[in-house]
Design a protein around this motif. Structure first.
Motif, PDB file in Angstrom:
ATOM      1  N   THR A  76       0.988  -1.308   0.113  1.00  0.00           N
ATOM      2  CA  THR A  76      -0.007   0.193   0.042  1.00  0.00           C
ATOM      3  C   THR A  76       0.918   1.307   0.098  1.00  0.00           C
ATOM      4  OG1 THR A  76      -0.070  -0.008   2.463  1.00  0.00           O
ATOM      5  CG2 THR A  76      -1.632  -1.160   1.200  1.00  0.00           C
ATOM      6  N   PHE A  77       0.346   2.323  -0.753  1.00  0.00           N
ATOM      7  CA  PHE A  77       1.234   3.436  -0.827  1.00  0.00           C
ATOM      8  C   PHE A  77       1.004   4.474   0.394  1.00  0.00           C
ATOM      9  CE2 PHE A  77       1.186   7.957  -2.209  1.00  0.00           C
ATOM     10  CZ  PHE A  77       2.523   8.149  -2.510  1.00  0.00           C
ATOM     11  N   VAL A  78       2.221   4.675   1.121  1.00  0.00           N
ATOM     12  CA  VAL A  78       2.072   5.522   2.108  1.00  0.00           C
ATOM     13  C   VAL A  78       2.913   6.829   1.751  1.00  0.00           C
ATOM     14  CG1 VAL A  78       2.705   5.749   4.520  1.00  0.00           C
ATOM     15  CG2 VAL A  78       2.074   3.546   3.688  1.00  0.00           C
ATOM     16  N   PRO A  79       1.906   7.869   1.567  1.00  0.00           N
ATOM     17  CA  PRO A  79       2.710   9.158   1.206  1.00  0.00           C
ATOM     18  C   PRO A  79       3.844   9.663   2.440  1.00  0.00           C
ATOM     19  CG  PRO A  79       0.231   9.516   1.977  1.00  0.00           C
ATOM     20  CD  PRO A  79       0.601   8.021   1.941  1.00  0.00           C
ATOM     21  N   LYS A  80       4.718  10.530   2.072  1.00  0.00           N
ATOM     22  CA  LYS A  80       5.752  11.028   3.025  1.00  0.00           C
ATOM     23  C   LYS A  80       5.517  12.307   2.915  1.00  0.00           C
ATOM     24  CE  LYS A  80       8.300   7.358   3.257  1.00  0.00           C
ATOM     25  NZ  LYS A  80       8.508   6.603   4.420  1.00  0.00           N
ATOM     26  N   CYS A  81       5.603  13.024   4.132  1.00  0.00           N
ATOM     27  CA  CYS A  81       5.670  14.500   4.509  1.00  0.00           C
ATOM     28  C   CYS A  81       6.563  15.250   3.419  1.00  0.00           C
ATOM     29  CB  CYS A  81       5.821  14.439   5.963  1.00  0.00           C
ATOM     30  SG  CYS A  81       5.758  16.459   6.215  1.00  0.00           S
ATOM     31  N   ASP A  82       6.083  16.022   3.024  1.00  0.00           N
ATOM     32  CA  ASP A  82       7.164  16.897   2.032  1.00  0.00           C
ATOM     33  C   ASP A  82       8.103  17.809   2.788  1.00  0.00           C
ATOM     34  OD1 ASP A  82       6.377  15.906  -0.528  1.00  0.00           O
ATOM     35  OD2 ASP A  82       4.441  17.444  -0.624  1.00  0.00           O
ATOM     36  N   TYR A  83       7.840  17.899   4.066  1.00  0.00           N
ATOM     37  CA  TYR A  83       8.783  18.728   4.847  1.00  0.00           C
ATOM     38  C   TYR A  83       9.837  17.696   5.347  1.00  0.00           C
ATOM     39  CZ  TYR A  83      10.932  22.042   7.727  1.00  0.00           C
ATOM     40  OH  TYR A  83      11.826  22.811   8.335  1.00  0.00           O
ATOM     41  N   CYS A  84       9.339  16.938   6.456  1.00  0.00           N
ATOM     42  CA  CYS A  84      10.340  16.050   7.086  1.00  0.00           C
ATOM     43  C   CYS A  84      10.697  14.497   6.586  1.00  0.00           C
ATOM     44  CB  CYS A  84       9.889  16.047   8.389  1.00  0.00           C
ATOM     45  SG  CYS A  84       8.473  15.176   8.790  1.00  0.00           S
ATOM     46  N   HIS A  85       9.856  14.373   5.486  1.00  0.00           N
ATOM     47  CA  HIS A  85       9.817  12.949   4.608  1.00  0.00           C
ATOM     48  C   HIS A  85       9.588  11.791   5.898  1.00  0.00           C
ATOM     49  CE1 HIS A  85      10.773  11.566   1.031  1.00  0.00           C
ATOM     50  NE2 HIS A  85      11.351  10.616   1.384  1.00  0.00           N
ATOM     51  N   LYS A  86       8.581  12.280   6.860  1.00  0.00           N
ATOM     52  CA  LYS A  86       8.051  10.945   7.540  1.00  0.00           C
ATOM     53  C   LYS A  86       6.648  10.632   6.856  1.00  0.00           C
ATOM     54  CE  LYS A  86       9.957  12.616  11.761  1.00  0.00           C
ATOM     55  NZ  LYS A  86      10.101  13.115  13.121  1.00  0.00           N
ATOM     56  N   ASN A  87       6.179   9.627   7.523  1.00  0.00           N
ATOM     57  CA  ASN A  87       4.850   9.117   7.036  1.00  0.00           C
ATOM     58  C   ASN A  87       3.804  10.537   7.126  1.00  0.00           C
ATOM     59  OD1 ASN A  87       5.834   6.526   6.288  1.00  0.00           O
ATOM     60  ND2 ASN A  87       4.952   5.608   7.886  1.00  0.00           N
ATOM     61  N   ALA A  88       3.221  10.406   5.999  1.00  0.00           N
ATOM     62  CA  ALA A  88       2.227  11.667   6.109  1.00  0.00           C
ATOM     63  C   ALA A  88       0.831  11.337   6.499  1.00  0.00           C
ATOM     64  CB  ALA A  88       2.131  12.419   4.640  1.00  0.00           C
ATOM     65  N   ALA A 125       0.171  16.923  -5.783  1.00  0.00           N
ATOM     66  CA  ALA A 125      -0.428  17.003  -4.291  1.00  0.00           C
ATOM     67  C   ALA A 125       0.631  17.033  -3.290  1.00  0.00           C
ATOM     68  CB  ALA A 125      -1.590  16.155  -3.985  1.00  0.00           C
ATOM     69  N   ARG A 126       0.435  17.618  -2.091  1.00  0.00           N
ATOM     70  CA  ARG A 126       1.733  17.826  -1.173  1.00  0.00           C
ATOM     71  C   ARG A 126       1.115  17.208   0.117  1.00  0.00           C
ATOM     72  NH1 ARG A 126       6.072  17.549  -3.524  1.00  0.00           N
ATOM     73  NH2 ARG A 126       6.193  18.729  -5.403  1.00  0.00           N
ATOM     74  N   TYR A 127       1.788  16.460   0.639  1.00  0.00           N
ATOM     75  CA  TYR A 127       1.363  15.934   2.088  1.00  0.00           C
ATOM     76  C   TYR A 127       2.321  16.386   3.136  1.00  0.00           C
ATOM     77  CZ  TYR A 127      -0.756  12.324  -1.197  1.00  0.00           C
ATOM     78  OH  TYR A 127      -1.468  11.911  -2.249  1.00  0.00           O
ATOM     79  N   TYR A 128       1.543  16.263   4.475  1.00  0.00           N
ATOM     80  CA  TYR A 128       2.318  16.607   5.648  1.00  0.00           C
ATOM     81  C   TYR A 128       1.786  15.775   6.619  1.00  0.00           C
ATOM     82  CZ  TYR A 128      -2.112  19.207   6.907  1.00  0.00           C
ATOM     83  OH  TYR A 128      -3.545  19.278   6.950  1.00  0.00           O
ATOM     84  N   CYS A 129       2.650  15.651   7.899  1.00  0.00           N
ATOM     85  CA  CYS A 129       2.562  14.751   9.021  1.00  0.00           C
ATOM     86  C   CYS A 129       1.759  15.552   9.991  1.00  0.00           C
ATOM     87  CB  CYS A 129       3.608  13.802   9.049  1.00  0.00           C
ATOM     88  SG  CYS A 129       5.177  15.072   9.653  1.00  0.00           S
ATOM     89  N   SER A 130       2.187  16.743  10.397  1.00  0.00           N
ATOM     90  CA  SER A 130       1.644  17.452  11.443  1.00  0.00           C
ATOM     91  C   SER A 130       1.477  18.987  10.991  1.00  0.00           C
ATOM     92  CB  SER A 130       2.833  17.537  12.644  1.00  0.00           C
ATOM     93  OG  SER A 130       4.013  18.363  11.937  1.00  0.00           O
ATOM     94  N   ASP A 131       0.760  20.015  11.976  1.00  0.00           N
ATOM     95  CA  ASP A 131       0.546  21.161  11.734  1.00  0.00           C
ATOM     96  C   ASP A 131       1.904  22.132  11.381  1.00  0.00           C
ATOM     97  OD1 ASP A 131      -2.044  20.803  11.816  1.00  0.00           O
ATOM     98  OD2 ASP A 131      -2.342  21.189  13.794  1.00  0.00           O
ATOM     99  N   ASN A 132       3.011  21.805  12.139  1.00  0.00           N
ATOM    100  CA  ASN A 132       4.307  22.446  11.999  1.00  0.00           C
ATOM    101  C   ASN A 132       4.897  22.229  10.725  1.00  0.00           C
ATOM    102  OD1 ASN A 132       6.349  23.772  12.577  1.00  0.00           O
ATOM    103  ND2 ASN A 132       7.499  22.004  13.402  1.00  0.00           N
ATOM    104  N   CYS A 133       4.723  21.162  10.099  1.00  0.00           N
ATOM    105  CA  CYS A 133       5.239  20.699   8.842  1.00  0.00           C
ATOM    106  C   CYS A 133       4.303  21.534   7.817  1.00  0.00           C
ATOM    107  CB  CYS A 133       5.129  19.206   8.461  1.00  0.00           C
ATOM    108  SG  CYS A 133       6.559  18.504   9.228  1.00  0.00           S
ATOM    109  N   ASN A 134       3.047  21.547   7.864  1.00  0.00           N
ATOM    110  CA  ASN A 134       2.074  22.255   7.174  1.00  0.00           C
ATOM    111  C   ASN A 134       2.570  23.577   7.057  1.00  0.00           C
ATOM    112  OD1 ASN A 134      -0.011  22.785   5.449  1.00  0.00           O
ATOM    113  ND2 ASN A 134      -1.526  22.706   6.996  1.00  0.00           N
ATOM    114  N   GLU A 135       2.696  24.234   8.114  1.00  0.00           N
ATOM    115  CA  GLU A 135       3.185  25.695   8.230  1.00  0.00           C
ATOM    116  C   GLU A 135       4.610  25.947   7.287  1.00  0.00           C
ATOM    117  OE1 GLU A 135       3.249  27.141  12.181  1.00  0.00           O
ATOM    118  OE2 GLU A 135       1.198  26.571  12.525  1.00  0.00           O
TER     119      GLU A 135
END
Length: 193
Positions: free
Chosen positions: A53-65, A79-89
């Protein structure tokens, strides 16, 4: 001699980097996979591996989004993915900085290369000392390095491979290497001249 050494190093490093990045993105085997799926007479019947299964990575820290940024907020990217509000900012800040300073980054980088080419052509046309060519080239290298340090923008492929956080670090390290190399070249060039 300095130009020849630079050309040799450039001719070795750039193809190796391209092949490395292409191997990471699996772009070498796309045509063969297409033939295998659509033309059974040409390609042998290899067993097809099932992808996990495809698990997208966070575009900032590269952890699971966990969530996805809407496409309309991006700068023409997918499309861009993020894992936390800090990474989204952080991703939003990076996209806004790229929108604001993207033309400046391209202008400084390509402008310094263009000025270097024109100035070196004038040195050759006017039969001036070839030492001026190396000085102009080193100044252009320093300008590009300072640009990379101040505006650490990377390609979408680099962001996809390592994330924005690490790509900014890589860009700043490359900029620092360019500045230090240019300064060392200027100092050594003046001593030898």
């Amino acid at each position: 001699m300095n130009g020849d050494l630079f050309s040799i190093i450039f001719a070795i490093i750039v193809p190796m980097t391209v092949f490395y990045l292409a191997s990471k993105t699996n772009s070498f085997g796309r045509y063969d996979k297409y033939n295998q799926q659509h033309d059974k007479t040409i390609a042998p019947n290899y067993p097809i591996k099932k992808r996990s299964t495809f698990v997208p990575k966070c575009d900032y820290c590269h952890k699971n989004a966990i969530e996805k940024i809407p496409t309309e907020n991006n700068i023409g990217l997918e499309a861009r993915y993020y894992c936390s509000d800090n990474c989204n900012e952080e991703i939003t800040d990076y996209i806004n900085a790229a929108k604001k300073n993207g033309k400046l980054f391209i202008g400084l980088t390509l402008g310094s290369v263009l000025i270097m080419v024109i100035a070196n052509g004038m040195v050759i046309a006017l039969n001036l000392d070839p030492h001026y060519m190396s000085i102009i080239t080193l100044f252009a290298l320093i300008v590009i390095g300072i640009t990379l340090i101040k505006l650490p923008f990377c390609t979408p492929l680099t962001i996809q491979l390592v994330g924005i956080k690490k790509s900014k670090i890589v860009a700043r390290i490359l900029g620092l290497i360019a500045v230090m190399g240019g300064l060392i070249g200027l100092i050594i060039g003046n001593f030898n001249y």
